[in-house]
Design a protein around this motif. Structure first.
Motif, PDB file in Angstrom:
ATOM      1  N   LEU A 183       0.836  -1.195   0.000  1.00 39.54           N
ATOM      2  CA  LEU A 183       0.000   0.000   0.000  1.00 39.54           C
ATOM      3  C   LEU A 183       0.872   1.246   0.000  1.00 39.54           C
ATOM      4  CD1 LEU A 183      -2.727  -0.991   2.622  1.00 39.54           C
ATOM      5  CD2 LEU A 183      -2.694  -1.414   0.166  1.00 39.54           C
ATOM      6  N   ASN A 184       0.413   2.264  -0.700  1.00 44.53           N
ATOM      7  CA  ASN A 184       1.175   3.512  -0.703  1.00 44.53           C
ATOM      8  C   ASN A 184       0.973   4.242   0.616  1.00 44.53           C
ATOM      9  OD1 ASN A 184      -1.295   4.996  -0.892  1.00 44.53           O
ATOM     10  ND2 ASN A 184      -1.307   4.636  -3.103  1.00 44.53           N
ATOM     11  N   ARG A 185       1.655   5.343   0.795  1.00 53.55           N
ATOM     12  CA  ARG A 185       1.680   6.028   2.086  1.00 53.55           C
ATOM     13  C   ARG A 185       0.303   6.559   2.487  1.00 53.55           C
ATOM     14  NH1 ARG A 185       6.805   7.077   3.991  1.00 53.55           N
ATOM     15  NH2 ARG A 185       6.008   8.721   5.327  1.00 53.55           N
ATOM     16  N   TRP A 186      -0.432   7.131   1.517  1.00 56.50           N
ATOM     17  CA  TRP A 186      -1.725   7.682   1.905  1.00 56.50           C
ATOM     18  C   TRP A 186      -2.712   6.590   2.290  1.00 56.50           C
ATOM     19  CZ3 TRP A 186      -6.511   6.760   0.005  1.00 56.50           C
ATOM     20  CH2 TRP A 186      -6.633   6.159  -1.257  1.00 56.50           C
ATOM     21  N   GLN A 187      -2.606   5.405   1.675  1.00 49.97           N
ATOM     22  CA  GLN A 187      -3.486   4.298   2.040  1.00 49.97           C
ATOM     23  C   GLN A 187      -3.165   3.785   3.445  1.00 49.97           C
ATOM     24  OE1 GLN A 187      -2.633   1.788  -1.381  1.00 49.97           O
ATOM     25  NE2 GLN A 187      -4.711   2.103  -2.180  1.00 49.97           N
TER      26      GLN A 187
ATOM     27  N   LEU B  10     -13.510  -2.334  14.067  1.00 54.41           N
ATOM     28  CA  LEU B  10     -12.832  -3.452  13.402  1.00 54.41           C
ATOM     29  C   LEU B  10     -13.502  -3.786  12.076  1.00 54.41           C
ATOM     30  CD1 LEU B  10     -10.828  -5.806  13.300  1.00 54.41           C
ATOM     31  CD2 LEU B  10     -12.421  -7.122  14.733  1.00 54.41           C
ATOM     32  N   SER B  11     -14.829  -3.789  12.037  1.00 48.21           N
ATOM     33  CA  SER B  11     -15.535  -4.132  10.806  1.00 48.21           C
ATOM     34  C   SER B  11     -15.267  -3.106   9.708  1.00 48.21           C
ATOM     35  CB  SER B  11     -17.040  -4.233  11.081  1.00 48.21           C
ATOM     36  OG  SER B  11     -17.579  -2.980  11.483  1.00 48.21           O
ATOM     37  N   VAL B  12     -15.257  -1.812  10.073  1.00 49.55           N
ATOM     38  CA  VAL B  12     -14.978  -0.776   9.084  1.00 49.55           C
ATOM     39  C   VAL B  12     -13.548  -0.905   8.566  1.00 49.55           C
ATOM     40  CG1 VAL B  12     -14.772   1.716   8.717  1.00 49.55           C
ATOM     41  CG2 VAL B  12     -16.681   0.805  10.054  1.00 49.55           C
ATOM     42  N   LEU B  13     -12.602  -1.108   9.490  1.00 46.05           N
ATOM     43  CA  LEU B  13     -11.203  -1.258   9.080  1.00 46.05           C
ATOM     44  C   LEU B  13     -11.020  -2.483   8.210  1.00 46.05           C
ATOM     45  CD1 LEU B  13      -8.303  -0.176   9.380  1.00 46.05           C
ATOM     46  CD2 LEU B  13      -8.067  -1.661  11.399  1.00 46.05           C
ATOM     47  N   TRP B  14     -11.748  -3.539   8.504  1.00 48.82           N
ATOM     48  CA  TRP B  14     -11.676  -4.776   7.722  1.00 48.82           C
ATOM     49  C   TRP B  14     -12.127  -4.530   6.283  1.00 48.82           C
ATOM     50  CZ3 TRP B  14     -13.183  -9.934  10.485  1.00 48.82           C
ATOM     51  CH2 TRP B  14     -12.702 -11.017   9.738  1.00 48.82           C
ATOM     52  N   VAL B  15     -13.217  -3.782   6.140  1.00 45.64           N
ATOM     53  CA  VAL B  15     -13.724  -3.460   4.808  1.00 45.64           C
ATOM     54  C   VAL B  15     -12.703  -2.622   4.039  1.00 45.64           C
ATOM     55  CG1 VAL B  15     -15.487  -2.187   3.527  1.00 45.64           C
ATOM     56  CG2 VAL B  15     -16.143  -3.634   5.465  1.00 45.64           C
ATOM     57  N   VAL B  16     -12.127  -1.632   4.698  1.00 44.94           N
ATOM     58  CA  VAL B  16     -11.109  -0.800   4.053  1.00 44.94           C
ATOM     59  C   VAL B  16      -9.910  -1.646   3.650  1.00 44.94           C
ATOM     60  CG1 VAL B  16      -9.508   1.129   4.396  1.00 44.94           C
ATOM     61  CG2 VAL B  16     -11.843   1.271   5.282  1.00 44.94           C
ATOM     62  N   ASN B  17      -9.505  -2.575   4.515  1.00 49.51           N
ATOM     63  CA  ASN B  17      -8.379  -3.453   4.216  1.00 49.51           C
ATOM     64  C   ASN B  17      -8.641  -4.281   2.961  1.00 49.51           C
ATOM     65  OD1 ASN B  17      -5.937  -5.166   4.846  1.00 49.51           O
ATOM     66  ND2 ASN B  17      -7.516  -6.705   5.174  1.00 49.51           N
ATOM     67  N   GLU B  18      -9.827  -4.855   2.844  1.00 43.82           N
ATOM     68  CA  GLU B  18     -10.137  -5.680   1.683  1.00 43.82           C
ATOM     69  C   GLU B  18     -10.281  -4.835   0.421  1.00 43.82           C
ATOM     70  OE1 GLU B  18     -13.203  -8.512   2.156  1.00 43.82           O
ATOM     71  OE2 GLU B  18     -12.183  -9.562   3.783  1.00 43.82           O
TER      72      GLU B  18
ATOM     73  N   ASN C 297      -6.748  -4.049  -0.708  1.00 44.74           N
ATOM     74  CA  ASN C 297      -5.989  -5.237  -1.112  1.00 44.74           C
ATOM     75  C   ASN C 297      -6.815  -6.168  -1.994  1.00 44.74           C
ATOM     76  OD1 ASN C 297      -3.326  -5.188   0.544  1.00 44.74           O
ATOM     77  ND2 ASN C 297      -4.901  -4.703   2.056  1.00 44.74           N
ATOM     78  N   ARG C 298      -7.820  -5.633  -2.680  1.00 43.55           N
ATOM     79  CA  ARG C 298      -8.735  -6.481  -3.443  1.00 43.55           C
ATOM     80  C   ARG C 298      -8.023  -7.265  -4.534  1.00 43.55           C
ATOM     81  NH1 ARG C 298      -9.414  -1.247  -4.803  1.00 43.55           N
ATOM     82  NH2 ARG C 298      -9.318  -0.640  -7.021  1.00 43.55           N
ATOM     83  N   LYS C 299      -6.938  -6.700  -5.101  1.00 39.67           N
ATOM     84  CA  LYS C 299      -6.232  -7.395  -6.167  1.00 39.67           C
ATOM     85  C   LYS C 299      -5.445  -8.599  -5.658  1.00 39.67           C
ATOM     86  CE  LYS C 299      -5.701  -3.308  -9.105  1.00 39.67           C
ATOM     87  NZ  LYS C 299      -4.723  -2.419  -9.791  1.00 39.67           N
TER      88      LYS C 299
ATOM     89  N   ASP D 187      -1.838 -15.820  -4.694  1.00 38.86           N
ATOM     90  CA  ASP D 187      -1.052 -16.686  -3.815  1.00 38.86           C
ATOM     91  C   ASP D 187      -0.312 -15.882  -2.751  1.00 38.86           C
ATOM     92  OD1 ASP D 187      -1.883 -18.856  -5.270  1.00 38.86           O
ATOM     93  OD2 ASP D 187      -0.102 -18.865  -6.566  1.00 38.86           O
ATOM     94  N   GLN D 188      -0.033 -14.595  -3.059  1.00 42.41           N
ATOM     95  CA  GLN D 188       0.730 -13.799  -2.100  1.00 42.41           C
ATOM     96  C   GLN D 188       0.007 -13.633  -0.773  1.00 42.41           C
ATOM     97  OE1 GLN D 188       0.224 -13.014  -5.239  1.00 42.41           O
ATOM     98  NE2 GLN D 188       1.924 -11.866  -6.160  1.00 42.41           N
ATOM     99  N   MET D 189      -1.337 -13.643  -0.792  1.00 41.99           N
ATOM    100  CA  MET D 189      -2.081 -13.414   0.439  1.00 41.99           C
ATOM    101  C   MET D 189      -1.815 -14.500   1.465  1.00 41.99           C
ATOM    102  SD  MET D 189      -3.562 -10.562   0.512  1.00 41.99           S
ATOM    103  CE  MET D 189      -4.605 -10.814   1.929  1.00 41.99           C
ATOM    104  N   SER D 190      -1.572 -15.717   1.000  1.00 44.20           N
ATOM    105  CA  SER D 190      -1.274 -16.805   1.929  1.00 44.20           C
ATOM    106  C   SER D 190       0.116 -16.672   2.514  1.00 44.20           C
ATOM    107  CB  SER D 190      -1.414 -18.157   1.226  1.00 44.20           C
ATOM    108  OG  SER D 190      -0.471 -18.250   0.176  1.00 44.20           O
ATOM    109  N   GLN D 191       0.941 -15.803   1.897  1.00 43.01           N
ATOM    110  CA  GLN D 191       2.308 -15.622   2.376  1.00 43.01           C
ATOM    111  C   GLN D 191       2.464 -14.361   3.212  1.00 43.01           C
ATOM    112  OE1 GLN D 191       4.647 -15.528  -1.180  1.00 43.01           O
ATOM    113  NE2 GLN D 191       3.846 -17.464  -1.944  1.00 43.01           N
TER     114      GLN D 191
END
Length: 456
Positions: A245-249, A283-291, A294-296, A301-305
């Motif tokens: 993620l870039n700095r602003w994200q 937590l739920s709001v942050l979770w949505v922002v996280n996904e 990182n939707r791509k 496979d990288q997500m498992s790592q």
């Protein structure tokens, strides 16, 4: 049976205090106390119920005959679930805040701190890393914050002695930062949930004593550091994602996580619901922002790592089980009625909440800060007026003394134990090198708190 339950409690305290010698995990001890204590209580439930809840039991029966089964149903519905609900609300809050830290850490949101403290100047490193710890622990769980900062410090400071000194300062900063807010430490959260304190009043009174208790020992620790630290700055940590993620994200996610937690006192004031519900909402709001960010990578496979700090997860689970066990254990002792007798003895023989606070602080250093704090909270109900009223002096003294007092010895808190295990610190070294510094800050901070209660 009351004597048996009390002896079980005291024996558990002894095992918790000597856990660093015996190797027995204190979370296991707390869970054993919380479960077996209620089993003993239920086996002789009729005697306890008729002594503590005769009117409620009569209403529960509604004219039906009293049997051993009805007593057990009454204990489950009217007694046991009350303590389960209180303990579960604290555990759910810890689960939410620890998960928030996990998401922020996995997305590199705390890398700003690593960039900020990048120096070989020991004074600047010590003060920047402890200041960041102090601020973060006031808004997040102090154990997880401590582990996060200790891992960061361990990766850059090569000298073991320097890590021991800086690590001790980090533990103290996290403890002091967590004790002056209602969301930074389980003790404040319990008092807030019991409507013994309000968020604003607790912070207003404990902020300055907490700063004093952190700053004074840190100044003394700073004098023992060399003029130049033995530091090795490595590359940025690989998180299983070459397009991080870039700095602003990362900054936006940090603001959502920390800013959301700041809103929890307002959330409780408006809705009157338990604070853990507000934490879960954040937590739920942050979770949505996280996904969303990182939707791509979600199906890649990288997500498992992705690099997950297992030490945080393991420590968090232990802390949650420990809190649950201790709160259930104190609940069953409270239901025997013996704590009311202990409180009466303290009022008649001691009669000073400041002496009680000092004793509680010293016991916290030997046993465990949260264990002693919940014991002190269980002694008294919130009174209409006086030292035990809403925002009464007793609650502030108990919170400050048990939190900072737990740092007098490295075995007095979960954060201190984590430092001992990570840096292989011996109790004798801590007692000789760090304890006198912490004691001076603790007493000066207590003096500041005493002056505040006289002036305001």
């Amino acid at each position: 049976m009351t004597l048996i339950i009390v002896l079980m409690l005291l024996f558990s305290y002894l095992l918790i205090a000597t856990g660093h010698l015996t190797g027995v995990n204190k979370s296991a001890i707390a869970m054993f106390l919380g479960t077996i204590g209620w089993v003993v209580y239920v086996c002789w439930g009729a005697d306890f119920v008729m002594r503590q809840h005769p009117a409620d039991y009569a209403e529960f029966l509604a004219g039906a005959p009293a049997t051993s089964q009805t007593v057990k149903y009454f204990i489950y519905d009217s007694v046991f679930l009350k303590y389960v609900g209180r303990a579960a609300s604290i555990v759910m809050f810890l689960l939410a805040t620890m998960s928030i830290i996990e998401i922020l850490n996995n997305n590199g949101c705390f890398d700003f701190i690593a960039e900020w403290i990048r120096t070989r100047n020991p004074k600047r490193l010590l003060w920047t890393i402890t200041f960041a710890t102090f601020i973060l622990s006031a808004n997040l769980d102090n154990l997880t914050t401590t582990m996060l900062m200790l891992i960061m410090m361990h990766q850059i400071v090569r000298s073991r002695r320097q890590r021991m000194l800086i690590g001790s300062a980090i533990v103290l900063a996290a403890t002091c930062g967590g004790c002056f807010t209602v969301i930074g430490d389980p003790t404040g959260l319990i008092l807030w949930g019991n409507e013994a304190v309000t968020a604003t009043n607790l912070s207003a009174y404990l902020a300055l004593p907490a700063v004093v208790a952190w700053v004074v020992p840190t100044i003394l620790i700073n004098r023992e550091l060399p003029s130049r630290l033995d530091i090795e700055w490595g590359v940025a940590p690989y998180r299983g994602d070459d397009t991080r993620l870039n700095r602003w994200q990362r900054l936006l996610m940090l603001l959502v996580g920390i800013g959301g937690l700041w809103f929890i006192p307002t959330f409780r004031g408006i809705t009157k619901l338990s604070p853990f519900l507000g934490a879960l909402c954040v937590l739920s709001v942050l979770w949505v922002v996280n996904e969303a960010f990182n939707r791509k990578l979600m199906n890649a496979d990288q997500m498992s790592q992705r690099r997950v700090p297992r030490v945080l997860q393991y420590g968090a689970i232990q802390q949650m089980l420990f809190v649950m066990g201790i709160m259930l254990g104190m609940g069953v002792v409270t239901e025997t009625g013996v704590l009311a007798d202990v409180a009466h003895w303290i009022d008649t023989r001691i009669g000073s909440i400041w002496i009680v606070g000092i004793v509680a602080g010293l016991l916290s250093s030997l046993v465990d800060s949260f264990t002693i704090a919940i014991s002190g909270i269980s002694l008294y109900e919130v009174a209409p007026s006086g030292d035990f009223a809403l925002n009464g002096t007793y609650w502030k003294v108990l919170t400050y003394c048990t939190a900072v007092g737990g740092c007098l010895l490295s075995v007095g808190s979960a954060s201190g134990m984590a430092l001992m295990q990570m840096e292989h610190i011996h109790l004798g070294w801590y007692l000789k090198t760090v304890a006198p510094k912490v004691l001076s800050g603790w007493l000066l901070g207590l003096g500041v708190l005493y002056a505040e209660t006289l002036l305001f």
